[in-house]
Design an enzyme around this catalytic site. Sequence first.
Site, PDB file in Angstrom:
ATOM      1  N   HIS A 118       0.850  -1.189   0.000  1.00  0.00           N
ATOM      2  CA  HIS A 118       0.000   0.000   0.000  1.00  0.00           C
ATOM      3  C   HIS A 118       0.877   1.227   0.000  1.00  0.00           C
ATOM      4  O   HIS A 118       1.911   1.277   0.665  1.00  0.00           O
ATOM      5  CB  HIS A 118      -0.953   0.016   1.201  1.00  0.00           C
ATOM      6  N   HIS A 136       1.122   5.014   1.085  1.00  0.00           N
ATOM      7  CA  HIS A 136       0.534   6.016   1.974  1.00  0.00           C
ATOM      8  C   HIS A 136       0.619   7.384   1.297  1.00  0.00           C
ATOM      9  O   HIS A 136       1.698   7.788   0.855  1.00  0.00           O
ATOM     10  CB  HIS A 136       1.323   6.120   3.283  1.00  0.00           C
TER      11      HIS A 136
HETATM   12  P1  AMP Z   1       1.715  -0.158   7.373  1.00  0.00           P
HETATM   13  O1  AMP Z   1       2.346   0.011   8.730  1.00  0.00           O
HETATM   14  O2  AMP Z   1       2.448   0.560   6.291  1.00  0.00           O
HETATM   15  O3  AMP Z   1       1.465  -1.619   7.066  1.00  0.00           O
HETATM   16  O4  AMP Z   1       0.320   0.593   7.463  1.00  0.00           O
HETATM   17  C1  AMP Z   1      -0.894  -0.053   7.620  1.00  0.00           C
HETATM   18  C2  AMP Z   1      -1.937   1.038   7.701  1.00  0.00           C
HETATM   19  O5  AMP Z   1      -3.203   0.433   7.535  1.00  0.00           O
HETATM   20  C3  AMP Z   1      -1.961   1.777   9.038  1.00  0.00           C
HETATM   21  O6  AMP Z   1      -1.762   3.174   8.794  1.00  0.00           O
HETATM   22  C4  AMP Z   1      -3.363   1.495   9.579  1.00  0.00           C
HETATM   23  O7  AMP Z   1      -3.933   2.605  10.249  1.00  0.00           O
HETATM   24  C5  AMP Z   1      -4.131   1.135   8.329  1.00  0.00           C
HETATM   25  N1  AMP Z   1      -5.249   0.241   8.506  1.00  0.00           N
HETATM   26  C6  AMP Z   1      -5.273  -0.932   9.178  1.00  0.00           C
HETATM   27  N2  AMP Z   1      -6.485  -1.493   9.098  1.00  0.00           N
HETATM   28  C7  AMP Z   1      -7.253  -0.669   8.349  1.00  0.00           C
HETATM   29  C8  AMP Z   1      -8.603  -0.679   7.910  1.00  0.00           C
HETATM   30  N3  AMP Z   1      -9.433  -1.690   8.214  1.00  0.00           N
HETATM   31  N4  AMP Z   1      -9.053   0.349   7.159  1.00  0.00           N
HETATM   32  C9  AMP Z   1      -8.246   1.370   6.852  1.00  0.00           C
HETATM   33  N5  AMP Z   1      -6.948   1.438   7.222  1.00  0.00           N
HETATM   34  C10 AMP Z   1      -6.463   0.453   7.978  1.00  0.00           C
END
Ligand code: AMP
Length: 139
Positions: A100, A102
């Site tokens: 993903h 950001h």
């Molecule tokens: P990472 O640390 O780069 O894997 O970031 C994962 C991101 O996913 C974090 O910023 C979380 O806040 C976000 N996240 C986790 N679960 C969900 C969800 N169900 N919907 C939207 N964002 C999410």
Amino acid sequence: MSDDCIFCRIVDGEIPSRTVYEDDEVLAFLDANPLSPGHTLVVPKAHHQFLSDLPADLSASVFAAVRELTPRVQRAVDAEAHTIAVNDGPAAGQEVPHLHVHVVPRFEGDGGGPIHAITGDRPDLDDDELDDIADDIRG
Ligand code: AMP
Ligand code: ZN
């Protein structure tokens, strides 16, 4: 689709999200725990953990969506800048193992730092070591 992957379940519609963009290959939705207003995640619909796992055309589609979305996010929250980043692997802080991007809107005085703030002590590399690393990357 990976059954235990939260972003695959969002892509599949099993878990709700605040979707802001969708095409055949890419979905974007608001981060549920935003670092700033408008913090958006852009994901390929297909499950891949690392950027290097993505077929080249899919990575192009993901970054085309990032490019299209960023000014929309900016207008929505009146952002002054953005940090656009991938935690590409657990050692880099990746918690969800589905690639993903950001898109984090930034504001003057928001208390955050630049991308240079992501590591601790910087390595002290001399010219020979930098040359060796560049050689290894070039192959
Ligand atoms: P990472 O640390 O780069 O894997 O970031 C994962 C991101 O996913 C974090 O910023 C979380 O806040 C976000 N996240 C986790 N679960 C969900 C969800 N169900 N919907 C939207 N964002 C999410
Ligand atoms: Zn997944």
